[in-house]
Scaffold this motif. Sequence first.
Motif, PDB file in Angstrom:
ATOM      1  N   THR A 124      76.831   6.379  21.110  1.00 17.95           N
ATOM      2  CA  THR A 124      75.409   6.564  21.409  1.00 17.95           C
ATOM      3  C   THR A 124      74.576   6.889  20.173  1.00 17.95           C
ATOM      4  N   GLU A 147      68.651  14.836  23.373  1.00 15.24           N
ATOM      5  CA  GLU A 147      69.543  13.978  24.157  1.00 15.24           C
ATOM      6  C   GLU A 147      69.492  14.335  25.633  1.00 15.24           C
ATOM      7  N   MET A 148      69.451  15.629  25.948  1.00 13.63           N
ATOM      8  CA  MET A 148      69.389  16.062  27.337  1.00 13.63           C
ATOM      9  C   MET A 148      68.079  15.633  27.982  1.00 13.63           C
ATOM     10  N   LEU A 201      66.280  13.022  27.168  1.00  9.59           N
ATOM     11  CA  LEU A 201      66.332  11.582  27.407  1.00  9.59           C
ATOM     12  C   LEU A 201      67.138  11.258  28.658  1.00  9.59           C
ATOM     13  N   ARG A 202      68.245  12.000  28.859  1.00  8.49           N
ATOM     14  CA  ARG A 202      69.052  11.754  30.057  1.00  8.49           C
ATOM     15  C   ARG A 202      68.295  12.158  31.317  1.00  8.49           C
ATOM     16  N   CYS A 203      67.585  13.269  31.254  1.00  9.73           N
ATOM     17  CA  CYS A 203      66.821  13.714  32.428  1.00  9.73           C
ATOM     18  C   CYS A 203      65.722  12.731  32.793  1.00  9.73           C
ATOM     19  N   GLY A 236      66.039   9.661  32.558  1.00  2.53           N
ATOM     20  CA  GLY A 236      66.683   8.393  32.921  1.00  2.53           C
ATOM     21  C   GLY A 236      66.678   7.390  31.801  1.00  2.53           C
ATOM     22  N   ASP A 237      66.555   7.872  30.566  1.00  2.21           N
ATOM     23  CA  ASP A 237      66.496   6.975  29.412  1.00  2.21           C
ATOM     24  C   ASP A 237      67.525   7.409  28.386  1.00  2.21           C
ATOM     25  N   PRO A 238      68.821   7.415  28.768  1.00  2.00           N
ATOM     26  CA  PRO A 238      69.853   7.849  27.819  1.00  2.00           C
ATOM     27  C   PRO A 238      69.940   6.914  26.637  1.00  2.00           C
TER      28      PRO A 238
END
Length: 441
Positions: free
Chosen positions: A379, A425-426, A428-430, A432-434
């Motif tokens: 990633t 990073e967290m 972006l994941r929240c 929905g864009d990891p």
Amino acid sequence: MAGWALPGSCLLLVLGAALMAPQGLLHDPQVMPGFLRAAAVLGAGFALSWRLRWVGAAAFWGVAVLTRLLLLPMEPSDDIWRYLWEGQIQRFGFNPFLLAPDAALLEPLRTPWWGQINHPDVTAIYPPLTQLLFRLLVALSPADLGPAVLPFKLAFVAADLALCALLARRFGRLPSLLYAWNPLVLVSIAGGGHFESWFLLPLVGAWLLIEPHSTATPSSQDPAQTPTRRLIAALLVGLSVAIKWVSLPMLGLLLWRAIRERGWRLAAATALLGVLPMALASLPFCGTSGCPLIPVGSNFVRQGRSAELVPHLVGQLWGWSRAHNSLFLGALAALTLALILTNSAFGVFCGRYLMALLLLSPIVHGWYFTWLMPFAVPTRAWGARLLSLSGFVYFVLPSRLPDWNLSGPERWLLWGPWLIGLALEMGLRCRGDPAAPPKRA
């Protein structure tokens, strides 16, 4: 600007390596300004590589190899003198797990560089396979050329470049720049002469063997998850454990997964292959009187501190904890068990466990941060990128001996960018864009 990113990045990395090579005597305060300037040039080249959308094989390998070659003449860290000493005394029949470097029995073997060995009152802390490799390198080095620093460094760099090849083959050259062109990796292994690449190589090999296509949640239906692959991976992880203890929980993950998905027969074979390298390598060092492979009784193990984060913060509130490192070992064990039980993919588990280890460990050295980098390649994680730059703050410590403490601002300058990257990073994941792995290049 984008068209200049590749040549600019290559030039800065090569120039930074050339500038860094004379700056290895970190115990000398006068060296530190030059070291930090060289680190800044390396960091600028690395950061510029983040703009790239493609990198050819010639550039990828040219920079990876040339920077490492330029750093080979750099004065190594004082760890390498311990490697040399422990390899040398084995040739005379002495056990480094029983005799510390300052043991009176070993006084006749002392060399001109003996005084550079760190923690001379502590017996060997590196596992038995590592000790045998030290002995082999000392035995293969020409005696008339003095201490065998260069053969050690070449052995570490060879494993380092093999890691680059594994990562590039699996994830492509562009994502693999996070490791291959990483300034902290370059300086720690080729410059400082640390053997991190030795234990990372079999560990990453095991990861890519059992997850050759995806790092998603593992499934027993994945055709890659065959018993043969699992067993070879267990052997590779066992090799990694026999070189550096930190890989032990990865073997626990494989064993737990074998029990859950395949049954006790595969679990028994996994355990046997996983412990085999350690068992065989331990034979020369163990006897009827015991097998003292870890100096658990030393003050260094029980109370040592170095650039730590969570133990430092806890110590500010609870002074008792400063003299009891076992408190954080217990916390790490509980967290590691929780990570194993969540049945994460192997690569994801490795990244999360190593992250927890670094945050909770009372003893952290700058080269420890390199452990994270292979597992951040898929990633190109922002935390790993920023830590590759801020990790150089650690290297101010040797110039302050005997005071081995970071100031408050230095501690946050070291750890803060990584925490910010993890938060990014967290976020972006929240949303929905990891961060997705870039295309192979």
